[in-house]
Write an enzyme that holds these catalytic residues in place. Structure first.
Site, PDB file in Angstrom:
ATOM      1  CG  ASN A   1       3.894   0.341  -0.410  1.00  9.48           C
ATOM      2  OD1 ASN A   1       3.791  -0.844  -0.052  1.00  9.48           O
ATOM      3  ND2 ASN A   1       3.542   0.764  -1.623  1.00  9.48           N
TER       4      ASN A   1
ATOM      5  CE1 TYR B   1       0.267  -0.383  -0.512  1.00 10.29           C
ATOM      6  CE2 TYR B   1      -1.794  -1.144  -1.488  1.00 10.29           C
ATOM      7  CZ  TYR B   1      -0.880  -0.128  -1.237  1.00 10.29           C
ATOM      8  OH  TYR B   1      -1.133   1.138  -1.704  1.00 10.29           O
TER       9      TYR B   1
ATOM     10  CE  LYS C   1       7.423  -1.128  -3.687  1.00  9.36           C
ATOM     11  NZ  LYS C   1       6.736  -1.387  -2.450  1.00  9.36           N
TER      12      LYS C   1
ATOM     13  CG  PHE D   1       6.795   0.177  -8.728  1.00 12.69           C
ATOM     14  CD1 PHE D   1       7.402   1.345  -9.199  1.00 12.69           C
ATOM     15  CD2 PHE D   1       5.520  -0.130  -9.174  1.00 12.69           C
ATOM     16  CE1 PHE D   1       6.749   2.185 -10.079  1.00 12.69           C
ATOM     17  CE2 PHE D   1       4.851   0.696 -10.056  1.00 12.69           C
ATOM     18  CZ  PHE D   1       5.469   1.856 -10.512  1.00 12.69           C
TER      19      PHE D   1
ATOM     20  CG  ASP E   1       7.287  -5.755  -4.670  1.00 10.75           C
ATOM     21  OD1 ASP E   1       7.723  -6.343  -5.684  1.00 10.75           O
ATOM     22  OD2 ASP E   1       6.105  -5.838  -4.316  1.00 10.75           O
TER      23      ASP E   1
HETATM   24  N1  LIG Z   1       5.625  -3.818  -7.366  1.00 13.05           N
HETATM   25  C1  LIG Z   1       4.589  -3.485  -6.647  1.00 13.05           C
HETATM   26  N2  LIG Z   1       4.610  -3.683  -5.320  1.00 13.05           N
HETATM   27  C2  LIG Z   1       3.528  -3.316  -4.606  1.00 13.05           C
HETATM   28  C3  LIG Z   1       2.392  -2.762  -5.169  1.00 13.05           C
HETATM   29  C4  LIG Z   1       1.502  -2.503  -4.130  1.00 13.05           C
HETATM   30  C5  LIG Z   1       0.113  -1.917  -4.208  1.00 13.05           C
HETATM   31  N3  LIG Z   1      -0.043  -0.950  -5.195  1.00 13.05           N
HETATM   32  C6  LIG Z   1      -1.290  -0.390  -5.535  1.00 13.05           C
HETATM   33  C7  LIG Z   1      -1.195   0.020  -6.949  1.00 13.05           C
HETATM   34  C8  LIG Z   1      -1.801  -0.840  -7.775  1.00 13.05           C
HETATM   35  C9  LIG Z   1      -2.455  -1.824  -6.993  1.00 13.05           C
HETATM   36  O1  LIG Z   1      -3.696  -2.079  -7.508  1.00 13.05           O
HETATM   37  C10 LIG Z   1      -2.492  -1.188  -5.615  1.00 13.05           C
HETATM   38  O2  LIG Z   1      -3.554  -0.285  -5.510  1.00 13.05           O
HETATM   39  C11 LIG Z   1       2.131  -2.917  -2.970  1.00 13.05           C
HETATM   40  N4  LIG Z   1       3.346  -3.399  -3.280  1.00 13.05           N
HETATM   41  C12 LIG Z   1       4.356  -4.057  -2.457  1.00 13.05           C
HETATM   42  O3  LIG Z   1       3.970  -5.420  -2.335  1.00 13.05           O
HETATM   43  C13 LIG Z   1       4.450  -5.922  -1.091  1.00 13.05           C
HETATM   44  C14 LIG Z   1       3.289  -6.313  -0.256  1.00 13.05           C
HETATM   45  O4  LIG Z   1       2.729  -7.468  -0.780  1.00 13.05           O
HETATM   46  P1  LIG Z   1       1.769  -8.358   0.116  1.00 13.05           P
HETATM   47  O5  LIG Z   1       2.509  -8.693   1.368  1.00 13.05           O
HETATM   48  O6  LIG Z   1       1.471  -9.556  -0.734  1.00 13.05           O
HETATM   49  O7  LIG Z   1       0.519  -7.531   0.363  1.00 13.05           O
HETATM   50  C15 LIG Z   1       5.229  -4.780  -0.443  1.00 13.05           C
HETATM   51  O8  LIG Z   1       6.590  -4.864  -0.842  1.00 13.05           O
HETATM   52  C16 LIG Z   1       4.557  -3.572  -1.054  1.00 13.05           C
HETATM   53  O9  LIG Z   1       5.422  -2.459  -1.026  1.00 13.05           O
HETATM   54  C17 LIG Z   1       2.356  -2.589  -6.594  1.00 13.05           C
HETATM   55  O10 LIG Z   1       1.390  -2.134  -7.209  1.00 13.05           O
HETATM   56  N5  LIG Z   1       3.482  -2.965  -7.267  1.00 13.05           N
END
Ligand SMILES: Nc1nc2c(c(CN[C@H]3C=C[C@H](O)[C@@H]3O)cn2[C@@H]2O[C@H](COP(=O)(O)O)[C@@H](O)[C@H]2O)c(=O)[nH]1
Length: 381
Positions: A84, A107, A253, A283, A285
Site C-alpha cells: 500500500n 490505490y 502508516k 495514517f 500518507d
Molecule cells: N490515510 C489513508 N491513506 C490511504 C487509505 C487508503 C485506502 N483505504 C481503504 C480503507 C478505507 C477506504 O475506504 C479504503 O477501503 C489508501 N491510502 C493511501 O492513499 C494513497 C493512494 O492514494 P491515490 O493515489 O489517490 O489512490 C497511498 O498513500 C495509499 O497508501 C486510507 O483509507 N487512508
C-alpha cells in the site's frame, strides 16, 4: 492559527506514534495546524456517533474490497497493506490497472491487481509460495506490477522484496489468524508485531535536527517562511542529513491502516475486534495530508506550497516530510479528542471524501484538489 498544544492533547490515548510526534507540535516551521473547526464541523455533519466505530458497510461496498468476511479477507488485507504505497509515476500520472473492463487508478489499481492475480490462480495468499521465487517467480510479480499502459509501477523491486518478507513471516508464524490472535485484540500490539517482524512496515526515521526537540523547548521557533522567502528555505530542509541524536519519529502508516481495515472488514468482531482501536493515529500518507491542506485544516507555508506546486520532490525523512505527516496526525488527534470519533474513522472519512473529488482526468499531483500532494518516493505510503 494555533499549533496543537501539548496540554490540549493530554487526554488522547497515546501510542508510540503520537508519543514521538507530540513534542513536535509546537515546533513546526513549514506547516501550521489550524482550521480544526472545519474538520469538526465536517465530522458533525457526516458522522453519526451512535453508529459503529468504523464504517464496515461502507468498506464492503467498495467494488474492489471483498464483499464477504472470512479468514481469506484478513489474508487479502495483509497482502494489500504490504503493497500500500506509491501509486503515482514520476510524471504524476496515476498507476492504472484494468479489471472487468474498468480502468482502476491509484490505490484501487492495487486492489484490482491483487484480485486479478487471485482470479488467475497466482497463489498470492499462500505464504510458502509467496516467500520464494520457486513458489511465485519474480517474473510473475514483475508482470503484476506493470500497469495497463505497460509501465512498471514505482518501487517494483521493493514491492517484491516486501511480499517475500511477508510470505516468510506468515509461513513461519502460522498465518494471519494466528498472528492476529496472538495480539489479544490489542491494536497497538498488532502494530508492534508487524513493525518488529517486517522491516517494510517499520515506518520510522531519525528526527531531523532542525526540528529541535530540546526538553526545555525554550529556543525560538524559526520564522514562518513567507512568499518572498528564498526557495532554499525549503530545499535546505529536504535533505535528512543532520539528525537529533537518539530521537526517532514514528509514523507506522501501513501497520496502523492494516489494523483499521481489519476492524472495518470484520465489523469490529472476530479478527477485527480491538479494544483500543481509538489508540491508533490517522495514517499519514500523501493523500490525507493533501486533503487536510485543501480543507484548510492544516496550512503549508507559502514557500513550501510553491515547492509542492511546481512538483518538487520531498525526501523521505526530511524536515518538511516529517512536518506534513506530523501536523496531519496532530490535527486529527485533536479533532478525535474533541469529538470522540476515532482517528481511524476520521481518516477513512477524509480519504473516501478525497476519492469522491477525483475523476479520470485528474493528475495524481492534484487529484481534483486545490493543493497538491507531496511527492515523496517511499515504501511507507
Ligand atoms: N490515510 C489513508 N491513506 C490511504 C487509505 C487508503 C485506502 N483505504 C481503504 C480503507 C478505507 C477506504 O475506504 C479504503 O477501503 C489508501 N491510502 C493511501 O492513499 C494513497 C493512494 O492514494 P491515490 O493515489 O489517490 O489512490 C497511498 O498513500 C495509499 O497508501 C486510507 O483509507 N487512508
Amino acid at each position: 492559527m494555533s499549533a496543537v498544544s501539548e496540554a490540549q492533547c493530554s487526554d488522547i490515548p497515546e501510542n508510540e506514534v503520537w508519543r514521538s510526534l507530540r513534542p513536535l507540535m509546537s515546533r513546526l516551521r513549514h506547516v501550521r495546524v489550524g482550521g480544526l473547526h472545519i474538520l469538526e464541523q465536517l465530522m458533525a455533519e457526516h458522522y453519526d456517533p451512535t453508529q459503529a466505530t468504523i464504517d464496515s458497510e461502507g468498506w464492503h461496498s467498495h467494488p474492489q474490497n471483498p464483499s464477504h468476511t472470512d479468514d481469506s479477507v484478513a489474508d487479502w488485507l495483509f497482502v494489500i497493506d504490504t503493497l500500500n504505497f506509491g501509486f503515482w509515476h514520476d510524471d504524476n500520472s496515476p498507476v492504472r490497472v484494468e479489471r472487468d473492463g474498468v480502468a482502476y487508478r491509484g490505490y484501487w489499481a492495487l486492489c484490482a491487481t491483487v484480485n486479478n492475480a487471485l482470479d488467475q490462480g497466482v497463489p498470492m495468499c499462500d505464504w510458502e509460495s509467496l516467500s520464494s521465487p520457486s513458489g511465485i517467480p519474480d517474473s510473475t510479480l514483475v508482470s503484476l506490477f506493470t500497469d495497463m499502459d505497460g509501465r512498471p509501477w514505482p518501487l517494483q523491486a521493493e514491492r517484491i522484496h516486501a511480499l517475500r518478507e511477508l510470505g516468510a513471516f506468515l509461513s513461519s508464524s502460522g498465518g494471519t489468524r494466528s498472528v492476529i490472535e496472538s495480539c489479544h485484540n490489542d491494536a497497538l500490539s498488532l502494530v508492534s508485531t508487524l513493525t518488529t517482524h517486517l522491516s517494510s512496515f517499520r515506518d520510522s526515521c531519525a528526527c531531523p535536527g532542525s526540528l529541535s526537540l530540546s526538553p526545555s523547548g525554550t529556543e525560538a521557533v524559526p520564522p514562518y517562511p513567507s512568499a518572498s522567502t528564498p526557495e532554499s528555505v525549503v530545499t535546505d530542509t529536504l535533505a535528512p542529513t543532520e539528525v537529533e541524536e537518539g530521537v526517532t519519529l514514528t509514523f507506522n502508516k501501513r501497520a496502523q491502516i492494516l489494523v483499521a481495515e481489519l476492524a472495518a472488514a470484520f465489523d469490529c468482531k472476530d479478527l477485527g475486534a480491538f479494544h483500543n482501536l481509538h489508540s491508533i493515529t490517522m495514517f499519514a500518507d500523501y493523500r490525507v495530508p493533501q486533503m487536510l491542506a485543501h480543507l484548510g485544516v492544516i496550512e503549508y507555508s507559502p514557500a513550501l506550497l510553491a515547492w509542492l506546486e511546481k512538483g518538487g520532490d520531498v525526501i523521505p525523512g526530511s524536515v518538511v516530510e516529517c512536518e506534513m505527516r506530523a501536523a496531519s496526525i496532530g490535527a486529527v488527534q485533536e479533532v478525535a479528542a474533541k469529538t470522540g470519533i476515532s482517528p481511524a474513522a476520521i481518516d477513512f472519512y477524509l480519504w473516501d471524501a478525497c476519492k469522491r473529488e477525483q475523476n479520470p482526468s485528474n493528475s495524481a499531483l492534484y487529484a481534483g484538489l486545490k493543493v497538491p500532494m507531496h511527492r515523496c518516493r517511499t515504501i511507507f505510503y
